[in-house]
Design an enzyme around this catalytic site. Structure first.
Site, PDB file in Angstrom:
ATOM      1  N   HIS A  66       0.867  -2.037   7.438  1.00  0.00           N
ATOM      2  CA  HIS A  66       1.966  -2.219   6.499  1.00  0.00           C
ATOM      3  C   HIS A  66       3.236  -1.616   7.086  1.00  0.00           C
ATOM      4  O   HIS A  66       3.217  -0.922   8.094  1.00  0.00           O
ATOM      5  CB  HIS A  66       1.654  -1.533   5.167  1.00  0.00           C
ATOM      6  CG  HIS A  66       0.308  -1.861   4.640  1.00  0.00           C
ATOM      7  ND1 HIS A  66      -0.072  -3.121   4.280  1.00  0.00           N
ATOM      8  CD2 HIS A  66      -0.772  -1.063   4.408  1.00  0.00           C
ATOM      9  CE1 HIS A  66      -1.320  -3.106   3.854  1.00  0.00           C
ATOM     10  NE2 HIS A  66      -1.768  -1.880   3.927  1.00  0.00           N
TER      11      HIS A  66
ATOM     12  N   ASP B 252      -4.104  -2.678   0.403  1.00  0.00           N
ATOM     13  CA  ASP B 252      -4.867  -1.821   1.303  1.00  0.00           C
ATOM     14  C   ASP B 252      -6.348  -1.956   0.982  1.00  0.00           C
ATOM     15  O   ASP B 252      -6.753  -2.790   0.163  1.00  0.00           O
ATOM     16  CB  ASP B 252      -4.403  -0.362   1.201  1.00  0.00           C
ATOM     17  CG  ASP B 252      -4.574   0.217  -0.199  1.00  0.00           C
ATOM     18  OD1 ASP B 252      -5.111  -0.476  -1.091  1.00  0.00           O
ATOM     19  OD2 ASP B 252      -4.170   1.369  -0.416  1.00  0.00           O
TER      20      ASP B 252
ATOM     21  N   ASP C  75      -3.179  -3.541  -4.925  1.00  0.00           N
ATOM     22  CA  ASP C  75      -2.446  -2.976  -3.787  1.00  0.00           C
ATOM     23  C   ASP C  75      -2.899  -3.554  -2.443  1.00  0.00           C
ATOM     24  O   ASP C  75      -4.074  -3.916  -2.275  1.00  0.00           O
ATOM     25  CB  ASP C  75      -2.616  -1.462  -3.761  1.00  0.00           C
ATOM     26  CG  ASP C  75      -1.789  -0.781  -4.843  1.00  0.00           C
ATOM     27  OD1 ASP C  75      -0.874  -1.425  -5.362  1.00  0.00           O
ATOM     28  OD2 ASP C  75      -2.072   0.392  -5.159  1.00  0.00           O
TER      29      ASP C  75
ATOM     30  N   GLU D 111      -8.444  -0.003  -0.646  1.00  0.00           N
ATOM     31  CA  GLU D 111      -8.808   0.261  -2.039  1.00  0.00           C
ATOM     32  C   GLU D 111      -8.348  -0.871  -2.957  1.00  0.00           C
ATOM     33  O   GLU D 111      -9.041  -1.227  -3.904  1.00  0.00           O
ATOM     34  CB  GLU D 111      -8.201   1.594  -2.488  1.00  0.00           C
ATOM     35  CG  GLU D 111      -8.828   2.813  -1.844  1.00  0.00           C
ATOM     36  CD  GLU D 111     -10.313   2.934  -2.132  1.00  0.00           C
ATOM     37  OE1 GLU D 111     -10.693   2.864  -3.317  1.00  0.00           O
ATOM     38  OE2 GLU D 111     -11.087   3.094  -1.176  1.00  0.00           O
TER      39      GLU D 111
ATOM     40  N   GLU E 212      -3.036  -3.033 -10.843  1.00  0.00           N
ATOM     41  CA  GLU E 212      -3.691  -1.776 -11.218  1.00  0.00           C
ATOM     42  C   GLU E 212      -3.094  -1.105 -12.442  1.00  0.00           C
ATOM     43  O   GLU E 212      -3.821  -0.614 -13.306  1.00  0.00           O
ATOM     44  CB  GLU E 212      -3.649  -0.759 -10.050  1.00  0.00           C
ATOM     45  CG  GLU E 212      -4.471  -1.129  -8.850  1.00  0.00           C
ATOM     46  CD  GLU E 212      -3.649  -1.869  -7.818  1.00  0.00           C
ATOM     47  OE1 GLU E 212      -4.071  -1.879  -6.673  1.00  0.00           O
ATOM     48  OE2 GLU E 212      -2.596  -2.440  -8.163  1.00  0.00           O
TER      49      GLU E 212
ATOM     50  N   TYR F 289       5.304   0.043  -0.434  1.00  0.00           N
ATOM     51  CA  TYR F 289       3.987   0.646  -0.674  1.00  0.00           C
ATOM     52  C   TYR F 289       3.858   1.970   0.068  1.00  0.00           C
ATOM     53  O   TYR F 289       4.220   2.083   1.242  1.00  0.00           O
ATOM     54  CB  TYR F 289       2.885  -0.313  -0.241  1.00  0.00           C
ATOM     55  CG  TYR F 289       1.522   0.106  -0.720  1.00  0.00           C
ATOM     56  CD1 TYR F 289       1.279   0.338  -2.068  1.00  0.00           C
ATOM     57  CD2 TYR F 289       0.479   0.274   0.179  1.00  0.00           C
ATOM     58  CE1 TYR F 289       0.032   0.724  -2.512  1.00  0.00           C
ATOM     59  CE2 TYR F 289      -0.781   0.652  -0.255  1.00  0.00           C
ATOM     60  CZ  TYR F 289      -0.990   0.875  -1.598  1.00  0.00           C
ATOM     61  OH  TYR F 289      -2.237   1.264  -2.045  1.00  0.00           O
TER      62      TYR F 289
ATOM     63  N   ARG G  80       1.124   3.954   0.684  1.00  0.00           N
ATOM     64  CA  ARG G  80      -0.072   4.333   1.449  1.00  0.00           C
ATOM     65  C   ARG G  80      -0.082   3.514   2.730  1.00  0.00           C
ATOM     66  O   ARG G  80      -0.544   2.379   2.748  1.00  0.00           O
ATOM     67  CB  ARG G  80      -1.340   4.111   0.631  1.00  0.00           C
ATOM     68  CG  ARG G  80      -1.466   5.064  -0.549  1.00  0.00           C
ATOM     69  CD  ARG G  80      -2.841   4.998  -1.190  1.00  0.00           C
ATOM     70  NE  ARG G  80      -2.935   5.958  -2.282  1.00  0.00           N
ATOM     71  CZ  ARG G  80      -2.731   5.649  -3.556  1.00  0.00           C
ATOM     72  NH1 ARG G  80      -2.454   4.400  -3.907  1.00  0.00           N
ATOM     73  NH2 ARG G  80      -2.837   6.567  -4.502  1.00  0.00           N
TER      74      ARG G  80
END
Length: 877
Positions: A342, A84, A82, A86, A7, A295, A297
């Site tokens: 996670h 997740d 990432d 998103e 990203e 991470y 989130r």
């Protein structure tokens, strides 16, 4: 060549360094495309087909082209966004777009890693997988759901509720929480109660005891309800001789809290560091991209086995053996809807005690200590309770104390809480007392109290409540809260949320016409369904079909109503709030202006106007009375309040409410002196009124220039003025309390921060960054008249308000300067005027053209698209 897509540029730079020469790593700058911000981007009648478009910003278009060009030359594409939902969605968008451009390599793989370290990245590259279709379906379902909610409901608001800006699925429920709390506070009626306490001393140590029994009756918090009883209890304690009857000692053990999840990190950062949720997430993102933490989130509370071993080793090196439990600790999340996909948020290296600088370093320290404490031994405490009675046994005192016998994890970290209980009696160390001891009484005090309403939400407590209810996802809370603030539905005062009138009106509208869709259980149930999709247990289009089947008819029904019908329904729904019972028993809807002028029959009701809702008289236009929505009193000057008389002039001082809020006035007519009432004065009285009317205040003459220093309140708040230069003051009180020394210091500091053009000297940079990759100029963060900005010597770019100037990174600076340079018009030459298009006549309506002077049909409000890298449950308007 092998192409890796992540990203952010910072992440790309770090990973490319780990992978070696055969790999090229490019950044997508977050999401590369989104649903166009226009009606029809999601089509329910076509199986919820969606249209996607690349973000219009030049940076995004250029980056997509660079990725496509590199992909054409690559043998293998590795999507490493990432780990997740998103991140999976970004990878899916990249694959779909490259396929459309016929730039997709034959080999496309997906890798994820929970930390940006060499070990984590290289191990992830050895275990590629396909894209997770369940996570992609969950993303599509959420995105379509939020789009349909926003683009269906917002036009209803624009046409039926003037002044409303937008409504989002999670945003609206979060707003309702704040409004409901406001209603609880307004409905709260304080109860008086008294407490009797005694300052005592034994063996040279002072302590406090509390009366818990009086005249043989056990005393609860509200038992002593009036002063007479309190004074009798005080007299009985003063006259009595109290001896120790019981000493009870209980051992207590406290265990550490688990490592941070997204929501608990936001809560603790708000309590301990005063950071907003959005600021916390930006700092955590930066720490993650720097490889300092895992991470950020996540709703998991467990650390992996390797991290636990490293943590236990670090504990053993720093503390003796008593601080390390025999076995590792394992945690399970108590949060509703927790995925635990996670790890918890933790340091990537427990030997690294510091990371980043400024706010980043503070947040890292919080994460480090919480993670380390989670694997430490429990704290051992001892709580002592001493009961003291008089000879009759009818009166009893109690003293409590708590002693830490072994600190355990508390030597590193202690969890904080949003609010301490009123009945928390745990005190400090008590002297050693035995049965029969008679401590000396030093003072007896009876104190009046009043029960307090429930506290307004802070960011920490709002995040906690949303998580408890299972509303939204932790990764979206920061953007949801920021949207409420940006829309001015709420305001923050002393780190607490206050509902604005626009927020209350919107919530009332939704509760009246869309009650199901702002219900807490419905929204939480919808989250459960979306989680079923991400787990592969539900089909995403069926979830959308069930929602749309009920939501669309509901919105159509409201859209068909006349605005006057909507206003009448809201008038009835909000009747208790807008027209509370009068103290004298009079009609709360009777127009005060009509009554004052001898006209009968005037009734107050809610009306809708171009600039929002207001209260007006039914006798309009004969009676022009009106007041703002939610404004107490009688409006139009009928609620003016006399505050007394100025002792120097003898003129009356009145408190009034005007177009721009409450103000005070000294005297009458054109010569009357007026002053606005600041919001930071909680108990406004005549003394404060006279202070404000006396402004400006001359503090004295500056010791260097001999010119006066003035303190005053202006359009932008309290300030100091001297020789045409200004300095901000923190509060209204500072206007009246700042002395000469402090004023000179503040003015000097403001001059040093100010732009050189105004002070005659060049301002010092707040921060010096690297060289801009395009212009080659040195990038500096500078103070400016209208706020801090970053410059490369050629282009100046304003720094967003939610970013601290000293925390601006080099990557952020490059992005801001580049975006500003691209947005600026060309300097050389004059732009040619666009050819004027011939006017197009508007065809008259079938019922005849609009008559001269008739009302024109207002166009539908325009919708602005928002490109955001953070997760957002709500459709951006």
């Amino acid at each position: 060549m092998q192409l890796v897509i992540v990203e952010s540029p910072a992440k790309a730079k770090t990973i490319e360094k780990y992978l070696g020469g055969d790999f090229k790593v490019l950044a997508s700058y977050g999401h590369i495309r989104d649903l166009p911000a226009k009606d029809g981007s999601v089509r329910p009648d076509e199986g919820f087909a969606m249209d996607w478009e690349v973000y219009a910003e030049k940076r995004n278009r250029d980056q997509v082209k660079a990725i496509a060009d590199a992909a054409k030359k690559s043998d293998r594409l590795i999507l490493a966004t990432d780990p997740d939902r998103e991140g999976e969605a970004i990878s899916w968008h990249l694959r779909e777009l490259l396929a459309q451009k016929k730039a997709l390599p034959k080999k496309v793989e997906r890798v994820t890693f929970n930390a940006i370290t060499k070990q984590a990245v290289t191990e992830a590259m050895k275990a590629p997988r396909d894209l997770d279709t369940d996570l992609i379906d969950a993303y599509l379902a959420r995105r379509a759901l939020d789009y349909l909610f926003g683009f269906t409901l917002s036009p209803v608001l624009w046409r039926k509720l003037p002044g409303a800006k937008s409504a989002g699925r999670v945003q609206s429920v979060a707003l309702r929480l704040i409004v409901d709390r406001e209603r609880e506070i307004e409905a709260f009626r304080p109860q008086e109660y008294w407490s009797v306490s005694v300052l005592m001393e034994h063996d040279g140590t002072a302590f406090t005891a509390r009366l818990v029994k009086f005249d043989g009756e056990k005393i609860d918090r509200l038992t002593i309800a009036e002063e007479g009883t309190a004074m009798r209890a005080k007299a009985a304690v003063e006259a009595g001789r109290f001896t120790v009857e019981e000493v009870e000692t209980k051992p207590l053990k406290r265990n550490p809290a688990p490592p941070f999840t997204t929501s608990t990190l936001q809560q603790e950062a708000a309590r301990k560091l005063g950071y907003s949720a959005s600021h916390t997430m930006r700092l955590a993102q930066s720490l993650y991209e720097a490889g300092a933490i895992t991470y950020m989130r996540t709703d998991g509370v467990q650390m992996d086995a390797g991290a636990i071993s490293a943590c236990r080793k670090a504990i053993a090196e720093r503390f003796d053996a008593h601080f390390l439990p025999d076995k590792p600790r394992f945690y399970a999340s108590k949060a509703k809807n927790a995925q635990e996909a996670h790890e918890a948020i933790r340091p990537t290296d427990f030997a690294r005690e510091r990371a980043g600088s400024g706010d980043e370093a503070k947040l890292y320290d919080l994460i480090f200590k919480r993670a380390m404490a989670s694997q430490m031994a429990g704290a051992l405490l001892e709580r002592t309770t001493v009961a003291l009675r008089d000879p009759t046994g009818r009166h009893e005192l109690r003293a409590t104390g708590q002693v830490v016998k072994f600190p355990g994890f508390m030597a590193v970290y202690q969890e904080s809480f949003d609010q301490k209980g009123e009945d928390d009696e745990d005190g400090g160390l008590l002297p050693v007392m035995r049965q029969g001891d008679c401590p000396a009484k030093k003072a007896v005090d009876a104190v009046q109290h009043f029960t307090q309403p429930p506290p307004r939400f802070s960011e920490a407590s709002l995040v906690k409540r949303l998580e408890e209810l299972g509303i939204g996802r932790p990764s979206t809370y920061a953007s949801t809260i920021q949207t409420l603030r940006d829309r001015a539905y709420v305001r923050m005062e002393k780190n607490r949320f206050f509902a604005e009138d626009s927020g209350r009106l919107l919530t009332a509208f939704l509760e009246r016409f869309f009650p199901r869709y702002v219900a807490y259980d419905f929204t939480a149930g919808l989250e459960d369904e979306l989680d079923e999709v991400s787990g592969g247990r539900a089909e995403w289009k069926k979830v959308l079909e069930a929602f749309w089947r009920d939501f669309k008819p509901s919105s159509d029904e409201v859209m068909e109503r006349k605005p006057s019908e909507v206003t009448e329904a809201l008038d009835e729904f909000l009747s208790d709030y807008l027209f509370p019972p009068q103290a004298d028993g009079g009609d709360p809807r009777a127009c005060p202006k009509c009554l004052a002028e001898g006209r009968g029959g005037g009734r107050l009701s809610l009306r809708g106007g171009r600039f929002g809702a207001f209260i007006a008289c039914s006798n309009y236009p004969e009676c022009a009375f009106r007041r703002k929505f939610g404004q107490p009193g009688d409006g139009d000057g009928a609620d003016d309040e006399s505050m007394g008389t100025d002792p120097e002039t003898g003129l009356p001082v009145e408190r009034k409410t005007g177009r721009f809020g409450p103000y005070i006035q000294l005297g009458e007519g054109k010569d009357a002196k007026r002053a606005s009432i600041p919001k930071d004065i909680p108990e406004f009285d005549l003394e404060w009124a006279l202070k404000l009317l006396s402004l400006p205040r001359i503090i004295g003459d500056h010791p260097e220039t001999g010119l006066p220093i003035e303190a005053n309140i202006g359009r932008y708040g309290p300030y100091l003025k001297h020789d045409g230069k200004y300095a901000k003051l923190a509060s209204t009180r500072d206007v009246f309390e700042t002395g000469m020394n402090a004023a000179v210091t503040l003015l000097a500091e403001a001059a040093n921060r100010g732009p050189g053009a105004r002070s005659g000297t060049r301002a010092e940079p707040i921060k010096v960054l690297g060289t801009h990759p395009v212009s080659g100029g040195e990038m500096k963060v500078m103070p400016g008249r209208y706020g801090p900005y970053v410059t490369d010597g050629t282009t100046n770019a304003t720094i967003p308000k939610d970013v601290k100037p000293e925390d601006l990174t080099e990557e952020q600076a490059v992005a801001l300067i580049t975006a500003r340079a691209e947005a600026a018009p060309a300097k050389k030459g004059k732009r040619k005027a666009a050819a004027k298009k011939p006017a197009v006549k508007q065809a008259p309506s079938k019922k005849g053209g609009a008559k001269k002077g008739g009302a024109k049909k207002s166009p539908a409000p325009k919708v602005a698209a928002k490109a955001a890298e953070v997760d957002d449950e709500d459709v951006p308007f």
